[in-house]
Scaffold this active site. Sequence first.
Site, short mmCIF file in Angstrom:
data_model
loop_
_atom_site.label_atom_id
_atom_site.label_comp_id
_atom_site.label_asym_id
_atom_site.label_seq_id
_atom_site.Cartn_x
_atom_site.Cartn_y
_atom_site.Cartn_z
N LYS A 210 0.88 -1.19 -0.06
CA LYS A 210 -0.17 -0.21 -0.07
C LYS A 210 0.96 1.11 0.13
O LYS A 210 0.34 2.26 -0.98
CB LYS A 210 -0.98 0.04 1.29
CG LYS A 210 -1.65 1.09 1.42
CD LYS A 210 -2.82 1.11 2.31
CE LYS A 210 -3.47 2.42 2.64
NZ LYS A 210 -4.53 2.18 3.79
N GLU A 216 10.37 -4.85 4.56
CA GLU A 216 10.71 -6.17 4.05
C GLU A 216 10.21 -6.44 2.55
O GLU A 216 10.90 -7.20 1.88
CB GLU A 216 9.57 -7.06 4.78
CG GLU A 216 9.77 -7.43 6.26
CD GLU A 216 8.99 -6.33 7.16
OE1 GLU A 216 8.70 -5.17 6.55
OE2 GLU A 216 9.10 -6.37 8.42
N GLY A 272 -4.59 -2.11 4.89
CA GLY A 272 -4.11 -3.22 4.35
C GLY A 272 -4.81 -4.72 4.67
O GLY A 272 -4.97 -5.41 3.83
N ARG A 273 -5.44 -4.74 5.99
CA ARG A 273 -6.03 -6.14 6.26
C ARG A 273 -7.41 -6.30 5.68
O ARG A 273 -8.15 -7.16 5.95
CB ARG A 273 -6.02 -6.29 7.61
CG ARG A 273 -6.51 -4.98 8.49
CD ARG A 273 -6.31 -5.02 9.92
NE ARG A 273 -6.80 -3.85 10.74
CZ ARG A 273 -6.09 -2.70 10.73
NH1 ARG A 273 -4.89 -2.52 10.31
NH2 ARG A 273 -6.68 -1.52 11.68
N GLU A 358 -4.78 -6.74 14.72
CA GLU A 358 -4.52 -5.47 14.17
C GLU A 358 -5.51 -4.23 14.33
O GLU A 358 -5.49 -3.18 14.57
CB GLU A 358 -3.69 -5.39 12.77
CG GLU A 358 -2.83 -4.28 12.85
CD GLU A 358 -1.89 -4.43 11.41
OE1 GLU A 358 -2.49 -4.22 10.19
OE2 GLU A 358 -0.88 -4.85 11.53
N HIS A 389 -5.32 -33.12 17.56
CA HIS A 389 -4.42 -34.22 18.10
C HIS A 389 -3.07 -33.16 18.72
O HIS A 389 -2.14 -33.72 18.86
CB HIS A 389 -4.02 -35.13 16.86
CG HIS A 389 -4.91 -35.99 16.33
ND1 HIS A 389 -5.16 -37.23 17.04
CD2 HIS A 389 -5.97 -35.86 15.48
CE1 HIS A 389 -5.90 -37.70 16.58
NE2 HIS A 389 -6.59 -37.13 15.60
N LYS A 509 9.09 -0.88 14.04
CA LYS A 509 9.63 -0.51 12.39
C LYS A 509 10.96 0.54 12.64
O LYS A 509 12.06 0.11 11.93
CB LYS A 509 8.73 0.02 11.51
CG LYS A 509 7.65 -1.12 11.11
CD LYS A 509 6.79 -0.42 10.13
CE LYS A 509 5.30 -1.13 9.95
NZ LYS A 509 4.51 -0.72 9.09
#
Length: 550
Positions: A210, A216, A272-273, A358, A389, A509
């Site tokens: 965005k 990253e 973003g999410r 978030e 399990h 960040k």
Amino acid sequence: MDSIAIYDTEEWRALERHYESARDLSLRQLLTGDSGKARVTNMHLEVGDLYFDYSRHLVTDETIDMLVRLAERAGLPGRISAMFSGAHINTTEDRPALHVALRMPDSESLIVDGVDVVRQVHEVLDKMGQLSDEIRSGSWLGYTGKPIRNIVNIGIGGSDLGPAMAYIALRDYAYPALEVRFVSNIDPIALWQAIHDLDPAETLFVVCSKTFTTLETLTNARKAREWLLEGLGATDEAVARHFIAVSTNEKEVARFGIDVSTMLGFWDWVGGRYSVDSAIGFSLMLAIGKEAFNDFLAGFRMVDEHFRTAPLNENIPAIQGMLNVWYNNFHGAQTHAVLPYGERLARFPAYLQQLTMESNGKSVRLDGTPVGLQTGEIFWGEPGTNGQHAFYQLLHQGTKLIPADIILFSEPARDLGDAHDALFANGLAQAAVLSLGKDASEVAAEGVAEAIVPHKVMPGNRPVTVIVANKLTPSVLGQLIAFYEHTVFVEGCIWGIDSFDQWGVELGKAMAARLTPLLAGDGGAQQERDNEVDAATACLIDLYRSQRGR
Ligand code: F6P
């Protein structure tokens, strides 16, 4: 909503009083006999392809009524209208949270701040469709004239989790001739794993960010460009045929050196999410095609329409959001398990972690005052039956109350005879056992030694939402995502927080950017470094540097 804190309202206090009796409800009793049948009839809803069963919750009709009154007191109906109309409900960033516009049909228009956002959305969708057709048909050629066979999506957070989750979920709809991979982590192994066996001449990178400033993503994109140019023996002019950017930041895309004529844009009002159904979903569209992508959007739309128009007591995201508040704030639950009985939803819990945590991991209200109550639940989960399990022991007999969502599909993704019946039966069994349990007399009646009886007692009364759809189609996936998006919104509205900002991620960040040079090179003068960081960090920097021989 008035500015009074929600816990200071009469509606909240009424629920506190109600909790004193409701805490002793027994799901076993509630679900037995004719009244149990009536309860199930009463406490299920069907929306689009989703069957939503909330009969296994520690609530009565009265609880739901009281939760509805609480949501109304929090101004939920007005907030829903505000969101759909494009009001600036993300107040700390002074912008709308308008992901619902991403799936509005092109017959509609929505003017926000003087612009028809639906027209903008459809212009981008058309461009995505055109590019996707070119790439899938082989008419988009790489620098050396070969068609594209591999797509590598580079992005992180919302620019990765949505498309990566949805690609796995919808793999059965994907075009087999295209290999689609996702890279998010800055760990160099992630990029290496994604590209080491690919032919650069046939590889297209879709760089999703965005902001186009995310460390990253830009690091991985830079390394990918080096790999490409080295592999092709080419210079920068090859980049345009092998990189497509998805971003809101044209300037940074150009600065990076990606051709802006093929850039796919979106807008600051898409969080973003909340962006998997924007151009951020381009890699997904490449995999499943534009028609299936349209079905995906249509699925969101069905639940949007329901959320916008249904009364709160018949509104599935509203009910689920209110139930989450009930457990989080009155029962003291801390976490929430998401248990999809479908391997294709393997990444769905991870996707929901960003969406929910978030959004609602906040400690202050919209006006900046302390929120004064527990907010965002911790979301986690794994597909059933794998989870059975592993961690279900704690769900069944642990000391913590963990509301769970069990998501089931009647049709298998691939039919292998009776295996799917067993999968579905396990989901049903877990929902029943979590809610009903098994008491000491039942255990003893099986001849269990007295000393062992307490170890085998299953307390039950664990709340469960069961969601069933016929099949995991693109539309159903869109419906499920929209259901959770709106659930998050309902909770945030009741708590009075901004579910659309994420200031809490910024400090880390900035700090990482300051620490990176201290790890590299000569590390700077000792004194300077010690002034810069705390003692524990300085010690770990020394450890790292010595282990790297620096
Ligand atoms: O660090 C959190 C975050 O800002 C998320 O909200 C976002 O989805 C992610 O980083 C990636 O951001 P971008 O798409 O700008 O690269």
